[in-house]
Enzyme design. Structure first.
Site, PDB file in Angstrom:
ATOM      1  CG  HIS A 104      29.624 -20.304  21.531  1.00 44.82           C
ATOM      2  ND1 HIS A 104      29.527 -20.445  22.868  1.00 44.82           N
ATOM      3  CD2 HIS A 104      30.623 -20.992  20.971  1.00 44.82           C
ATOM      4  CE1 HIS A 104      30.730 -20.845  23.305  1.00 44.82           C
ATOM      5  NE2 HIS A 104      31.239 -21.217  22.407  1.00 44.82           N
ATOM      6  CB  CYS A 135       9.538 -39.788  -9.316  1.00 44.57           C
ATOM      7  SG  CYS A 135       8.407 -39.571 -10.821  1.00 44.57           S
TER       8      CYS A 135
HETATM    9  C1  PEP Z   1       3.913 -42.438 -10.023  1.00 45.59           C
HETATM   10  O1  PEP Z   1       3.023 -42.826 -10.747  1.00 45.59           O
HETATM   11  O2  PEP Z   1       4.699 -43.561  -9.902  1.00 45.59           O
HETATM   12  C2  PEP Z   1       4.105 -41.329  -9.603  1.00 45.59           C
HETATM   13  C3  PEP Z   1       5.200 -40.870  -8.909  1.00 45.59           C
HETATM   14  O3  PEP Z   1       3.211 -40.334  -9.454  1.00 45.59           O
HETATM   15  P1  PEP Z   1       1.929 -40.500  -8.579  1.00 45.59           P
HETATM   16  O4  PEP Z   1       2.301 -41.628  -7.491  1.00 45.59           O
HETATM   17  O5  PEP Z   1       1.787 -39.031  -8.021  1.00 45.59           O
HETATM   18  O6  PEP Z   1       0.704 -40.806  -9.311  1.00 45.59           O
END
Ligand code: PEP
Ligand code: MG
Length: 572
Positions: free
Chosen positions: A193, A507
């Protein structure tokens, strides 16, 4: 030293990871006989352990949902049936009563009896059910040994390959959730399994690798080939090249399948959006991978430098970056060079001299270029990690072309050095920059000529555009992503990148906040990088949005003069 071992293929696929060696709970039986008066209590002890095992399985059933529930439900059912099967339970009780055996000894005796019966079966599928009996016995044994105590919690398995005798399906399900990449078993069979489950997880498994528990040690690098039933411990450069070629093939197939099934994040009108993960250790990478991230869009490396007296060596950094790369199982990992300074003051060996205004001081790439030996060590470690899977290198706080040129010189020197010493490095390691300073936005068309990709750090960009410290509660009202100046900045860099055909993602926190998803889509963003736990929410938000309609409103977003107008636009 490289070594190679053969076993039987139980689940296909290649995996590269660090070994996690797990020995089966030792069936340490109590050999002395019970005093006659102790028999009834021993029967009770055995029945209590059966109940613990039953409630563990019930708990597991309750926690299951979705596809995993379908995969595991039958297996758990089969185990629950063994626990209730009089052939099994009455046999143990009879042995305790008639031979004054301890529960552990009776359990072992009964297990051996059943195992012999299974071994005599010709049909390999039915014969493999012996594994199920063993897993149930292990569970009851563990309950007997713990005597009512809670089971021990193990740390996450991100980027690891399990080396074991065999593993119970329920445990495998948990390890898979934690990011386990593959299984090497000394026992078990392709019909067990566990193997069935491994196949449904698409997790490579090789079984019957005799001696693996003695030959492989915790932390050893293991390359396993589930197709051929082969294990390579401490793989060399040729093995890694073969592995990378296989990964690329797999990536192509996965992309094709994803296109066919249209299962990625899409807007309501069918536009494909890529969701990436922000991470800082193998656990968060494993989470991102499990939740469907297309890549690691930002791997912060400051943690490696924190709270310590000495700088991390090139090898230590290399291992950390390599582990991040292998935990992502062939999908790209964007490693960010050290972003020291401002709120990320570290203490220890890299203390920066006191600055009146650290957010505007020796931060990010400025610090790295001022301490070239620290920068070179990190760059070399990152380049070396690229032999294990696709890597991109990202530099924070860039504000001028010259910074990128200097960094690229250092990158080329490190690359040349590594090639001279025949250290494995990928041919293609893109070098990108974070766009988080207004100056970088304004010269982004030019920066696109010297950088291979952009990642917008919206957290810092907002604080620098709005002159509002991101960590100062007193100015929190000024730190507002719905400020027209910030939105125009964001649009400018997205548009410049589009014209220059420079890949770009965002990001910072807004990328993972569904309240801003519509706005970012209107501005033209297609790549969002966020904490893995935000991926599902953003994916759901996207499914509600019509990209065409939002793009048609772009001018309105850009001309809005205040927060309220922007808010109303978003609400509409
Ligand atoms: C940002 O500044 O948006 C970033 C992703 O980097 P950190 O938050 O690590 O400064
Ligand atoms: Mg930043």
């Amino acid at each position: 030293m490289r070594s190679e071992w053969e076993g039987t293929s139980a689940s296909r696929g290649l995996a590269l990871g660090r070994a996690r060696v797990v020995y089966s709970a030792n069936l340490e039986i109590e050999t002395e006989l019970l005093a006659h008066g102790a028999v009834p209590n021993e029967v009770k002890r055995f029945e209590a352990a059966l109940n613990v095992a039953r409630s563990e399985l019930q708990g597991l059933r309750d926690r299951l949902s979705g596809a995993l529930a379908r995969d595991l439900a039958e297996i758990i059912e089969a185990h629950a049936m063994i626990l209730d099967d009089p052939d099994f339970t009455d046999g143990v009780v009879a042995l305790i009563r008639s031979e004054n055996l301890h529960a552990t000894a009776a359990l072992k005796r009964q297990r051996d009896l059943l195992a012999a019966e299974f071994d005599a079966i010709e049909n390999p599928y039915l014969r493999a059910r012996r594994d199920d009996v063993d897993h149930v016995v292990q569970r009851v044994f563990a309950a007997l040994q713990r005597g009512g105590a809670e089971p021990e919690r193990k740390a996450g398995a991100g980027g690891e390959i399990l080396i074991c005798e065999t593993v119970a399906p329920a445990d495998l399900a948990q390890l898979q959730e934690q990011g386990l990449l593959g299984i090497v078993a000394t026992a078990s069979s392709p019909y067990s399994h566990t193997a069935i489950l491994a196949r449904s997880f698409r997790m490579p498994m090789v079984c019957g690798v005799k001696g693996a528990l003695n030959l492989i040690h915790d932390g050893d690098l293991v390359l396993m080939d589930g197709d051929r039933g082969q294990i390579i411990v401490q793989p060399d450069a040729i093995d890694l090249t073969r592995f990378r070629a296989h990964q690329r093939e797999l990536d192509k197939t996965q992309k094709r399948r994803a296109r066919e099934k249209a299962s990625e994040a899409r807007t309501k009108d069918g536009f494909l959006i890529h969701l990436h993960a922000n991470a800082e250790d193998t656990e968060s990478i494993a989470l991102g991978r499990r939740l469907g991230a297309s890549s690691v869009g930002l791997f912060r490396t400051e943690f490696l430098f924190m709270r310590r007296r000495e700088l991390p060596s090139e090898d230590e950094q290399f291992r950390a970056y390599r582990d991040a790369v292998i935990a992502m199982g062939g999908l790209p990992v964007t490693l960010r060079t050290l972003d020291l300074g401002a709120d990320k003051a570290l203490g220890g060996p890299l203390e920066i001299a006191h600055e009146e205004n650290p957010a505007l001081g020796l931060r990010g790439i400025r610090f790295s270029l001022a301490r070239r030996e620290v920068f070179a060590t990190q760059m070399r470690a990152m380049l070396r990690a690229s032999a294990f899977g696709p890597v991109r290198i990202l530099m924070p706080m860039v504000s001028s072309i010259d910074e990128v040129r200097s960094a690229r010189e250092l990158y080329e020197e490190c690359m040349a050095d590594l090639r001279t010493t025949r250290t494995p490095v990928a041919d293609d390691v893109p070098l990108g920059i974070m766009i988080e300073v207004p100056a970088a936005v304004l010269i982004s068309s030019e920066l696109a000529r010297v950088a291979d990709f952009f990642a917008v750090g919206s957290n810092d960009l907002a604080q620098y555009v709005l002159a509002a410290d991101r960590n100062n509660a007193a100015v929190v009202n000024h730190y507002d992503p719905l400020h027209p100046a910030f939105i125009r900045m964001l649009y400018l860099v997205l548009d410049n990148a589009r014209q220059a055909k420079c890949p770009i993602s965002v990001c910072g926190e807004i990328a993972g906040d569904p309240r801003y998803t519509a706005l970012l889509i209107a501005l033209g963003l297609t790549d969002f990088s966020m904490h893995p736990n935000a991926i599902a929410d953003v994916r759901d938000a996207l499914a509600e949005l019509n990209r065409k309609t939002l793009r048609a409103k772009l001018a309105k977003f850009l001309h809005a003069s205040d927060r309220e107008t922007l808010r109303q636009l978003l609400d509409s």
